[in-house]
Design a protein around this motif. Sequence first.
Motif, PDB file in Angstrom:
ATOM      1  N   LEU A 143     -53.163 -31.796 -18.130  1.00  0.00           N
ATOM      2  CA  LEU A 143     -51.817 -31.319 -18.447  1.00  0.00           C
ATOM      3  C   LEU A 143     -51.500 -31.494 -19.933  1.00  0.00           C
ATOM      4  O   LEU A 143     -50.910 -30.603 -20.557  1.00  0.00           O
ATOM      5  CB  LEU A 143     -50.784 -32.061 -17.596  1.00  0.00           C
ATOM      6  N   TYR A 146     -53.230 -28.909 -22.071  1.00  0.00           N
ATOM      7  CA  TYR A 146     -52.529 -27.626 -22.070  1.00  0.00           C
ATOM      8  C   TYR A 146     -51.330 -27.666 -23.006  1.00  0.00           C
ATOM      9  O   TYR A 146     -51.142 -26.757 -23.828  1.00  0.00           O
ATOM     10  CB  TYR A 146     -52.075 -27.254 -20.656  1.00  0.00           C
ATOM     11  N   ASP A 200     -44.534 -20.665 -20.535  1.00  0.00           N
ATOM     12  CA  ASP A 200     -45.766 -21.145 -19.910  1.00  0.00           C
ATOM     13  C   ASP A 200     -46.443 -20.106 -19.023  1.00  0.00           C
ATOM     14  O   ASP A 200     -47.625 -20.267 -18.694  1.00  0.00           O
ATOM     15  CB  ASP A 200     -45.475 -22.393 -19.061  1.00  0.00           C
ATOM     16  N   VAL A 204     -50.525 -20.538 -19.108  1.00  0.00           N
ATOM     17  CA  VAL A 204     -51.008 -21.373 -18.004  1.00  0.00           C
ATOM     18  C   VAL A 204     -52.116 -20.651 -17.244  1.00  0.00           C
ATOM     19  O   VAL A 204     -53.171 -21.233 -16.930  1.00  0.00           O
ATOM     20  CB  VAL A 204     -49.841 -21.735 -17.054  1.00  0.00           C
ATOM     21  N   THR A 207     -55.287 -20.318 -19.364  1.00  0.00           N
ATOM     22  CA  THR A 207     -55.982 -21.599 -19.435  1.00  0.00           C
ATOM     23  C   THR A 207     -56.744 -21.873 -18.147  1.00  0.00           C
ATOM     24  O   THR A 207     -57.906 -22.318 -18.172  1.00  0.00           O
ATOM     25  CB  THR A 207     -54.980 -22.739 -19.698  1.00  0.00           C
ATOM     26  N   ALA A 208     -56.113 -21.608 -17.007  1.00  0.00           N
ATOM     27  CA  ALA A 208     -56.793 -21.784 -15.727  1.00  0.00           C
ATOM     28  C   ALA A 208     -58.005 -20.868 -15.623  1.00  0.00           C
ATOM     29  O   ALA A 208     -59.058 -21.276 -15.103  1.00  0.00           O
ATOM     30  CB  ALA A 208     -55.818 -21.508 -14.579  1.00  0.00           C
ATOM     31  N   TRP A 224     -57.331 -22.547  -7.064  1.00  0.00           N
ATOM     32  CA  TRP A 224     -56.144 -21.968  -7.698  1.00  0.00           C
ATOM     33  C   TRP A 224     -55.325 -21.184  -6.675  1.00  0.00           C
ATOM     34  O   TRP A 224     -54.114 -21.368  -6.536  1.00  0.00           O
ATOM     35  CB  TRP A 224     -56.598 -21.114  -8.863  1.00  0.00           C
ATOM     36  N   ASN A 236     -48.131 -26.557 -13.134  1.00  0.00           N
ATOM     37  CA  ASN A 236     -49.055 -27.689 -13.180  1.00  0.00           C
ATOM     38  C   ASN A 236     -50.087 -27.601 -12.068  1.00  0.00           C
ATOM     39  O   ASN A 236     -51.252 -27.973 -12.252  1.00  0.00           O
ATOM     40  CB  ASN A 236     -48.281 -29.003 -13.062  1.00  0.00           C
ATOM     41  N   LEU A 239     -52.956 -25.328 -13.138  1.00  0.00           N
ATOM     42  CA  LEU A 239     -53.861 -25.985 -14.083  1.00  0.00           C
ATOM     43  C   LEU A 239     -54.737 -27.026 -13.388  1.00  0.00           C
ATOM     44  O   LEU A 239     -55.961 -27.063 -13.587  1.00  0.00           O
ATOM     45  CB  LEU A 239     -53.048 -26.652 -15.193  1.00  0.00           C
TER      46      LEU A 239
END
Length: 306
Positions: A143, A146, A200, A204, A207-208, A224, A236, A239
């Motif tokens: 977290l 990120y 975000d 987000v 990034t994932a 996911w 969150n 991620l």
Amino acid sequence: MTLISLILALALEQLRPLGNRNRVWLLFTRYANQLERNLNAGAERHGVLAWFAAIAPVLLLSLLLFYSLKAASPVLALALNVLVLYLTMGFRHFSSAYSEISQALAEGRDLDARIALANWTGQPTAELSVGEISRLAIEQGILDSYRHVFGTMFWFAVLPGPSGALLYRLGSMLNQKWGNRSGEEDPFGLFASRMAAWLDWIPVRLTAAAFAVMGDFEDAIYCWRSQARAWGNYANGILLASAAGALGVKLGDPLRQDYSLKYRPELGLGDDADSSHLKSAVGLVWRSALLWLAVTLLISLASRMG
């Protein structure tokens, strides 16, 4: 200029790390506190006004300074970008605590690891086992990586000059101050919370996706899609679930805190977390950051060729 700015800022941050409680952010925190005292009259519109009063002057000043320096010399504009990125992003904002916990666990100093984790996360850790310490450290590291790296990188690349990095960093700080008040029904912080969620939404997911590409792709995507919504905070959850799947490790699960069992849904597949997974998590974050830099390079080359 975007790619060079990012590389130089990350290199500078590795050579001379800057802590979270530096004078620049303390000054902005005092300014935000003053705005809240003067404008918080219990209505959501007051929070909207305070949010723009806190962020708009900084963004306008940064853009004015950026374009003025760019007109004088591109090198000066580059220096401004690097300075702002140095202040707003970086692995070392959180990696020192992460490294301290990893080393303590590797050397069998469980008590030191618990103390370092408590100082980092602000959560009670006296009853945590080694596996629980490892899980919580990996989660916090993902977290924080990120917040301090990927979110800032995305908005820096999207908006002109250093304005994107400032927008994301200041928006996150205002959300932490005004929007994340557990147990409080305060309309003043609703807009800060909504803006943080909006900022975000795209990074987000990117990034994932980077975690999936640089780890176990199938497991990351599966976790996911099937596990993220069970987490209290969906962003969150995305991620953490993707990172857990990419690493092949189990995160989440109940924790023993304050002489009770704190329920949390299970995230990830594979092995139970231990100290060896801490280094794997750091590697995943670095590989993902390098992937983002490579994509930024390709986009820059394509735009120049176009």
